[in-house]
Enzyme design. Structure first.
Site, mmCIF file in Angstrom:
data_model
loop_
_atom_site.group_PDB
_atom_site.id
_atom_site.type_symbol
_atom_site.label_atom_id
_atom_site.label_comp_id
_atom_site.label_asym_id
_atom_site.label_seq_id
_atom_site.Cartn_x
_atom_site.Cartn_y
_atom_site.Cartn_z
ATOM 1 N N LYS A 183 31.233 65.915 53.971
ATOM 2 C CA LYS A 183 31.724 64.987 54.988
ATOM 3 C C LYS A 183 33.054 65.501 55.526
ATOM 4 O O LYS A 183 33.968 65.809 54.766
ATOM 5 C CB LYS A 183 31.885 63.584 54.379
ATOM 6 C CG LYS A 183 31.913 62.471 55.405
ATOM 7 C CD LYS A 183 31.784 61.105 54.756
ATOM 8 C CE LYS A 183 31.707 60.013 55.825
ATOM 9 N NZ LYS A 183 31.605 58.669 55.228
ATOM 10 N N ARG B 259 23.734 39.582 57.065
ATOM 11 C CA ARG B 259 22.643 39.933 56.158
ATOM 12 C C ARG B 259 22.562 38.995 54.953
ATOM 13 O O ARG B 259 21.550 38.998 54.251
ATOM 14 C CB ARG B 259 22.843 41.359 55.651
ATOM 15 C CG ARG B 259 22.772 42.392 56.746
ATOM 16 C CD ARG B 259 22.848 43.793 56.194
ATOM 17 N NE ARG B 259 22.179 44.705 57.105
ATOM 18 C CZ ARG B 259 21.872 45.942 56.801
ATOM 19 N NH1 ARG B 259 22.149 46.427 55.614
ATOM 20 N NH2 ARG B 259 21.254 46.714 57.683
ATOM 21 N N GLU C 26 25.233 43.956 50.859
ATOM 22 C CA GLU C 26 25.917 42.684 51.091
ATOM 23 C C GLU C 26 25.222 41.507 50.407
ATOM 24 O O GLU C 26 25.884 40.585 49.910
ATOM 25 C CB GLU C 26 26.031 42.419 52.595
ATOM 26 C CG GLU C 26 26.951 43.372 53.335
ATOM 27 C CD GLU C 26 26.286 44.677 53.743
ATOM 28 O OE1 GLU C 26 26.985 45.526 54.342
ATOM 29 O OE2 GLU C 26 25.074 44.849 53.469
#
Length: 634
Positions: free
Chosen positions: A280, A392, A364
């Protein structure tokens, strides 16, 4: 330069192998220049350049579909699919989105912005194509962080059951936004880092590559031979147990190897997971060294990676400081986030109280239900999640928190209009979604001091409480916001308090018409600007900032409102089902008929600054002032 000549994936296919590394360098340079100017998602995009090139060389987009999970890593994809000329407008008002958007290009199949959706979307798309006799390939590109979401596993389970030729590229960079934690991350690391496994993989690759015409005719038979060769030495892994062929781990920055493997797996009649390892922030050392900071950032200086600093305190920082203060007094406080420790301000809590902090990954629903278990066990969980992502977890809030009336504090950052990230990230729906839930208290602080008071009250309340606030700098403090909290009541701020010079004209004589602005705390800044502009026109305005969205002391509210000739109710949420319409009905029932509502319409709002999003919604300070003038004419 090569990049300006790339108008479609077909142009990428025409490049020689020697030109590909040059193209990758140009893509990184362009991404770096634009994100440094506009802000955006940097580290994830720098890490996916070679894979994106390989995907577009092997597959035939849009006849084949490439579905990016979350899609914040789609910048190279945009550059290779005809959007080079528009790329400087990335995330700017009226420009191209920082996520895939179908209205932008036929190469973008979905408007994605939330994690863990790609496998289910890709499997559905492939099944539809198969039903219509269409032979296109579908590739889902998902990061190891997004794979922690339950929806991703639901998609994997179904794909293995259907046994369709879906290709899932697992981008393993050990990061979601913050560093990944948990069993899955450790599992992928163990698969990737086993030296013996890597030796067997390379050996099997060499055997297949040495076979005559392997590049043209390798298919199911040769891949099964390869898998059988591995099976002599290695046990099956998670993905093979779910019904997938498994290839990898591969170097995600080796275009040649990626192309070779993708061409082979494209011929398989079964679902395949291609496991790649990437860095990354690849190619930019500040992002490589600190990928969490360079995940989603504002403008910065390329030479050293320094970012613009702001002197004013943000609501996120105010929450972080308040939580640390309260945690010293309440040793039963535990904090939970879903891969958003820095974004929610919980990173400071994690440093001070690591044993009381949980990052559950991009999960979540689990975060909320996990909090219910902590609460039942005698702890006081504080769950900090962005407003757009808490969508969610509505069922978990209803079923696991509100129904048993468990003391859990839910904190929603980025509530209301959200800058730059566009339709998928607006925090405009939480009020309408949560207001009907029994036993749940909703609060909306207007300043840093107000936020501290609300959080302190929530911690002491022993009930389910949700607190929402915007991605914004905190307004200047006024004495009124230090007033004690009375349940259901807001804060009345007189114009003499927030604009003493402008209000001086009303000191000698009482105005014939007095307006009251009633606003949710997250929209106090815009409401304040509108009120001040009206005071400059000699229009008297006070502000009633709602501390509570639910419950509301209706008698107190109407008593306050009755002292004014007109009331404008302003909400930083969608109008339908929101608190503004409810308060409007309360005013009408009390025969206070000169009232209007200003709230966000039922619409999805594109990217731009917060001010531009408000302009698009006719919710800018000037729109509020215009509505107030309408009240004066009534």
């Amino acid at each position: 330069m090569i990049l300006p000549s790339i108008h479609s994936p077909q142009d990428v296919k025409q490049l020689s192998a020697q030109k590909l590394s040059e193209l990758a360098a140009e893509i990184r340079k362009k991404i770096l220049e634009v994100v440094a100017k506009n802000g955006g998602h940097l580290a994830s995009n720098l890490g996916l350049v070679e894979l994106t090139i390989a995907l577009h060389r092997v597959f035939d987009s849009p006849n084949d579909a490439i579905v990016f999970d979350v899609s914040h890593q789609c910048y190279a994809h945009k550059l290779l699919t005809g959007r080079y000329e528009q790329f400087d407008s990335l995330r700017q008002h009226g420009g191209i989105s920082g996520f895939t958007r179908h209205s932008e290009s036929p190469h973008d199949f979905f408007d994605n912005g939330h994690a863990s959706t790609s496998i289910s979307q890709a499997l559905g798309l492939l099944s539809a194509w198969n039903a219509q006799g269409r032979n296109g390939k579908v590739v889902a590109v998902i990061g190891d962080g997004a794979l922690t979401g339950g929806l991703a596993f639901e998609g994997l389970l179904h794909a293995g059951q259907l046994s369709k030729n879906l290709i899932v590229v697992l981008n393993d960079n050990k990061m979601s936004i913050d560093a990944n934690n948990g069993t899955l991350s450790r599992y992928l690391s163990s698969v990737s880092m086993t030296t013996f496994y890597q030796r067997i993989r390379r050996l099997s690759d060499r055997i297949i590559d040495a076979l005559p015409h392997a590049e043209h005719h390798v298919g199911k038979l040769l891949f099964r031979f390869k898998r059988a060769l591995k099976g002599l030495f290695l046990t099956d892994n998670l993905f093979t147990d779910l019904g997938f062929e498994y290839v990898g781990p591969l170097d995600g920055h080796d275009i040649k190897e990626l192309e070779n493997v993708l061409r082979r797996v494209s011929r398989l009649p079964r679902p395949v997971v291609v496991h790649i390892r990437t860095v990354k922030g690849k190619g930019y050392s500040p992002a490589e060294n600190n990928p969490a900071v360079f995940h989603g950032i504002g403008p910065f200086t390329i030479s050293d990676g320094t970012m613009e600093k702001f002197d004013s305190l943000s609501f996120t920082e105010a929450f972080s400081a308040s939580l640390l203060s309260l945690s010293r007094q309440h040793t039963n406080i535990m904090a939970i986030t879903a891969a958003m420790a820095k974004g929610t301000g919980l990173d400071a809590f994690a440093r001070h109280y690591p044993e009381r902090f949980f990052d559950v990954g991009i999960a979540e629903e689990h975060a909320v239900t996990f909090a219910s278990g902590l609460s039942k066990g005698g702890m006081l969980p504080i769950v900090a999640i962005y407003s757009t992502f808490i969508q969610r977890s509505i069922d978990q809030i209803i079923h696991d928190i509100a129904l048993p009336e468990l003391p859990v504090v839910l904190v929603f950052d980025r509530a209301g209009p959200v800058p730059n990230d566009g339709e998928t990230h607006q925090g405009l729906f939480d009020i309408a979604l949560l207001r009907p839930i029994p036993h749940l208290t909703l609060m909306c602080p207007a300043t840093a001091a107000d936020l501290h008071s609300c959080l302190s009250w929530a911690v002491a309340s022993h009930r389910p409480v949700a607190i929402r606030y915007p991605k914004l700098s905190c307004p200047s403090e006024l004495a009124a916001f230090s007033s004690p909290i009375a349940e259901g009541r807001g804060v009345l701020v007189k114009c003499a308090d927030f604009a003493p010079t402008l209000s001086a004209a009303f000191e000698d004589e009482a105005p014939e018409q007095k307006l009251l602005f009633v606003c949710t705390g997250g929209f106090y800044s815009e409401t304040l600007q509108a009120a001040r502009s009206l005071l400059m026109e000699d229009v008297y305005v006070d502000i009633y900032a709602l501390r509570f969205i639910k419950p509301i002391d209706e008698l107190y509210f109407t008593t306050v409102a009755s002292a004014y000739t007109g009331v404008l109710v302003i909400e930083d949420g969608v109008r339908t089902g929101g608190v503004a319409e409810y308060l409007f009905s309360v005013l009408k029932a009390a025969h206070l008929d000169n009232a209007l509502v200003k709230a966000f319409p039922e619409a999805f709002f594109s990217h731009g600054s917060r001010a531009q999003v408000c302009e698009d919604a006719a919710m800018a300070p000037r729109d509020i002032a215009a509505a107030a003038r309408t009240l004066l004419k009534s």
